[in-house]
Enzyme design. Sequence first.
Site, PDB file in Angstrom:
ATOM      1  N   ALA A   1       0.817  -1.215   0.000  1.00 58.37           N
ATOM      2  CA  ALA A   1       0.000   0.000   0.000  1.00 58.37           C
ATOM      3  C   ALA A   1       0.845   1.257   0.000  1.00 58.37           C
ATOM      4  O   ALA A   1       0.458   2.281  -0.565  1.00 58.37           O
ATOM      5  CB  ALA A   1      -0.908  -0.003   1.233  1.00 58.37           C
TER       6      ALA A   1
ATOM      7  N   ILE B   1       4.120   1.805  -1.101  1.00 59.96           N
ATOM      8  CA  ILE B   1       5.081   2.091  -2.168  1.00 59.96           C
ATOM      9  C   ILE B   1       4.334   2.436  -3.458  1.00 59.96           C
ATOM     10  O   ILE B   1       3.557   1.620  -3.954  1.00 59.96           O
ATOM     11  CB  ILE B   1       6.008   0.876  -2.399  1.00 59.96           C
ATOM     12  CG1 ILE B   1       6.787   0.563  -1.112  1.00 59.96           C
ATOM     13  CG2 ILE B   1       6.959   1.138  -3.553  1.00 59.96           C
ATOM     14  CD1 ILE B   1       7.513  -0.750  -1.149  1.00 59.96           C
TER      15      ILE B   1
ATOM     16  N   GLU C   1       4.477   2.000  -6.510  1.00 63.58           N
ATOM     17  CA  GLU C   1       5.201   1.289  -7.556  1.00 63.58           C
ATOM     18  C   GLU C   1       4.670   1.578  -8.959  1.00 63.58           C
ATOM     19  O   GLU C   1       5.362   1.348  -9.944  1.00 63.58           O
ATOM     20  CB  GLU C   1       5.159  -0.225  -7.298  1.00 63.58           C
ATOM     21  CG  GLU C   1       3.781  -0.883  -7.437  1.00 63.58           C
ATOM     22  CD  GLU C   1       2.939  -0.765  -6.181  1.00 63.58           C
ATOM     23  OE1 GLU C   1       1.815  -1.271  -6.170  1.00 63.58           O
ATOM     24  OE2 GLU C   1       3.418  -0.160  -5.204  1.00 63.58           O
TER      25      GLU C   1
ATOM     26  N   ASP D   1      11.377  29.966 -37.967  1.00 60.83           N
ATOM     27  CA  ASP D   1      11.532  30.557 -39.288  1.00 60.83           C
ATOM     28  C   ASP D   1      10.387  31.536 -39.515  1.00 60.83           C
ATOM     29  O   ASP D   1       9.406  31.547 -38.772  1.00 60.83           O
ATOM     30  CB  ASP D   1      11.514  29.452 -40.346  1.00 60.83           C
ATOM     31  CG  ASP D   1      11.949  29.952 -41.716  1.00 60.83           C
ATOM     32  OD1 ASP D   1      12.469  31.089 -41.800  1.00 60.83           O
ATOM     33  OD2 ASP D   1      11.756  29.213 -42.695  1.00 60.83           O
TER      34      ASP D   1
ATOM     35  N   ASP E   1      13.149  22.929 -41.353  1.00 64.70           N
ATOM     36  CA  ASP E   1      12.518  22.118 -42.395  1.00 64.70           C
ATOM     37  C   ASP E   1      13.538  21.465 -43.322  1.00 64.70           C
ATOM     38  O   ASP E   1      13.321  20.364 -43.793  1.00 64.70           O
ATOM     39  CB  ASP E   1      11.528  22.958 -43.219  1.00 64.70           C
ATOM     40  CG  ASP E   1      12.171  24.197 -43.827  1.00 64.70           C
ATOM     41  OD1 ASP E   1      13.374  24.397 -43.621  1.00 64.70           O
ATOM     42  OD2 ASP E   1      11.447  24.955 -44.504  1.00 64.70           O
TER      43      ASP E   1
ATOM     44  N   ASN F   1      -0.708   7.214   0.360  1.00 61.54           N
ATOM     45  CA  ASN F   1       0.120   6.119   0.857  1.00 61.54           C
ATOM     46  C   ASN F   1       0.705   6.439   2.233  1.00 61.54           C
ATOM     47  O   ASN F   1       0.783   5.569   3.113  1.00 61.54           O
ATOM     48  CB  ASN F   1       1.244   5.822  -0.135  1.00 61.54           C
ATOM     49  CG  ASN F   1       0.723   5.193  -1.416  1.00 61.54           C
ATOM     50  OD1 ASN F   1      -0.405   4.712  -1.463  1.00 61.54           O
ATOM     51  ND2 ASN F   1       1.521   5.202  -2.460  1.00 61.54           N
TER      52      ASN F   1
ATOM     53  N   ASN G   1      -6.153   0.230  -1.627  1.00 59.12           N
ATOM     54  CA  ASN G   1      -5.229   0.435  -2.740  1.00 59.12           C
ATOM     55  C   ASN G   1      -5.940   0.327  -4.082  1.00 59.12           C
ATOM     56  O   ASN G   1      -5.686   1.100  -5.006  1.00 59.12           O
ATOM     57  CB  ASN G   1      -4.117  -0.621  -2.671  1.00 59.12           C
ATOM     58  CG  ASN G   1      -2.742  -0.002  -2.788  1.00 59.12           C
ATOM     59  OD1 ASN G   1      -2.547   1.151  -2.440  1.00 59.12           O
ATOM     60  ND2 ASN G   1      -1.786  -0.772  -3.280  1.00 59.12           N
TER      61      ASN G   1
ATOM     62  N   ASP H   1      -6.125   4.103  -5.650  1.00 57.28           N
ATOM     63  CA  ASP H   1      -4.898   4.344  -6.411  1.00 57.28           C
ATOM     64  C   ASP H   1      -5.045   4.109  -7.908  1.00 57.28           C
ATOM     65  O   ASP H   1      -4.130   4.397  -8.665  1.00 57.28           O
ATOM     66  CB  ASP H   1      -3.763   3.437  -5.894  1.00 57.28           C
ATOM     67  CG  ASP H   1      -3.241   3.919  -4.550  1.00 57.28           C
ATOM     68  OD1 ASP H   1      -3.828   4.866  -4.007  1.00 57.28           O
ATOM     69  OD2 ASP H   1      -2.261   3.347  -4.054  1.00 57.28           O
TER      70      ASP H   1
END
Length: 834
Positions: A254, A256, A258, A300, A576, A642, A670, A674
């Site tokens: 929960a 980390i 990841e 340009d 270009d 977290n 989670n 998440d």
Amino acid sequence: MQENNFGGLTSQEAERRLKEYGYNRLKSKNRKNPVGIFFSQFKDIMVMVLLGATVISVFMGEIYDAVTIILIVLMNAVLGFIQEYRTERTMEALEKLTAPTARVIRDGKEKVIDASLIVPDDVILIEAGDQIPCDGRILRSNGLWCNESILTGESEAVRKGSHDNMVYMGSSVTKGNAVMVCESTGMNTKMGQVSSLIDEAGNSETPLQRKLGTLGRVLCLICAAVCALVVVAGIIRGEPIFDMLMTGITIAIAAIPEGLPAAVTIALALAVRRMMKRNALVRKLHSVETLSCADVVCTDKTGTLTENKMSVTKIRTSDKEFAITGNISADKCLQELMNCAVLCNNAILSENDGIGDPTEVALLVAAKKCGISPESIRSGCTRLSEIPFDSESKRMSVTVSGHPGTKTYTKGAPDVILKTCRMIYTESGILPLTGEKKRELYEEIDSYAAGALRVMAFAFTDEKTGYDVFLGLTGMLDAPRAEAKDSVKALRKAGIRTVMITGDHKLTAEAVAKEVGILRRGDMVISKDELDKMSGKELDKIISKAAVFARVDPGDKLRIVQSLKRKGKTVAMTGDGVNDAPAVKEADIGIAIGKNGSEACKQAADMILLDDNLSTICEAVRQGRTVYMNIRKFVRYLISCNIGEVMVMFLSILLGLPVVLLPTQILLVNLVTDGLPAMALSLEKSEKEILRMKPTEFSGSFFSGGLLGRITIRGILIGLCTLGCFAYSLYLGCALETARTCALVTLIASQLIHVFECRSEHKSVFRMNPFENMALVSAVLVSAGVTALCIYVPFLSVAMETTPLGLPEMAWSLIFAAGVPVASGLLGLITNRE
């Protein structure tokens, strides 16, 4: 234009050879198939820990827990699969859109095809700026030079012709044009032999991903330490060892974040899709991130700031000036000037439009307005040779017969043409070009240029004397785009300076720059002559004041970019031509002009403008800043949530309370908080003030502006409120299972409320319309619905070890959850956040 004498293959022959030889492609790393993408979701180390916990559960006889964890892991895997699969499809679409094309002769006609469809014996037309699509032999060439550095490592271009008539895939044409026949394709080419070297391109992580990867590793170490303390403290208190091991493992899962690196990639891919709809094709994902902190855009003039729709408005011969407002009658001098303009020209004029360079099309239109038929002139002549225009010579010459006899015509930059002319064509014949007449012509050139006209000069070579004879001038108007001024103004408000770099006359560039707002009081206009005299240090001193560089070669662009970078600027550069490629590649964000840009420049660029419009760059900056801010938003959300989960478990152990949440409940949190809500934050629209922020606000530390402090404080508040709800429920005499369910509701609800706070770093949640992001509202409703099902559906309630809550229990759970945004809102008012 000279007719093509090479018939090429028929469509049927090409199709047969394609089946025989295969596509003209180099082998690359295989794309992930759907099955591979799905199973890759289980390779993550955190998922492996969960699967290990499942095995432990089965071994300990906790089959019900094992099944629950597996179901949650599968749901996470499906969610990750959907996100990654969409990203893969987006990247495939990008590759198809950036695939190089080639001009071939099929069925006796010129066609533009995907370069992968080229087959041996195809007849291919190449010119300056093109990338050679295969290995082949030259059949006919006009001053062809190729850069083969990708194969040989030699940066100098190589002349191709009678002595060296082979060209190779991957090299680029720097000068001239040619007709070639394909001899080998794909892995049978020289490039195929070194394809393993280029196969590695494009796989590096973005700087943002590297930052987040580092953050994840640091959090891993911190969370591992906290979780170890939780497990040890729980065991010392007498909690069952298995329960504490499962709790510790679950807290790690929960705590980390990841999924952050993957989430960043997905957010960038979604931004790429949005930018594609706005005519900005992003080839490299990191350029989206880099765009957010760009502070100089070098562009340009022609086609980007202007319409690139040339129209000849004035013509000057030796003694007369003609205003081209309608049809006019041509005298002897005007007739000869138009002969040069038509014959020294590769454009074609159709009934409704012109095909070719806009300048050359404009000259053909002017000839018709002078009562001269380009078709009639060309039909009476045969082109014997051509020296094509290039950025170094700034001129084009053709030798034709039949007009009468043989004659060489030249057109180009007026300063270049006038330098070589010793004679002038008049009604009285060919006369010497005196110094006084030259000064008069130069004054006329400056007058045209000051009126924002692009000036072109014309001449021919006298056969008797060998001298170049001056024919006259044309002044062409290329009107600024209507939106260019607004775009320059918007970029300036965003702290981004626009610098014009053009090959046009200094006065022409200055006039256009003033009109669109690039050149302001105190700014400098630098010509090529002035630039050539400057050393690197001298250029660095004035680069911050230079707003316009005129008459420069594409090679000078590299010096300008390098100087800006030495001054600490983040530079976006448009280009270009093939000679623009080094500067485009050197820039922090290389931008290729898509409509008429060379393949070599497109391959060097990070982004391609499909409409050649400065306003598209402005919109791309907005999108780049938006995606950067959205990444900050869901990072803020995920990490604070977290931290809250870790705080709940850690404090409960330290305070001697029962374990607040069971492993399956933490996994549920989670899952519902998440996933969808975090990703929905990446769909937030641009905030109104995003183009008023300075580039420095996007180039500093990722957690600049007090973000880390807000994340930490919010995480602590989530943990305290959840723990407070749990303790309050026990205080009122609720059963442990009910108190845990109340804490679960508080934790999930506080996080789902917090996701709305994360929509802006500048506004309180009470000052934002929650329905502006319906994807977020939908994600929160789905997450809340899943939570309700897990509480009130019997078999899910048993799996999650929750109990149905009555109205009072649900009410105080939500009140505790609402306490955090109230405190946050009060804090915002105290600190005067708008």
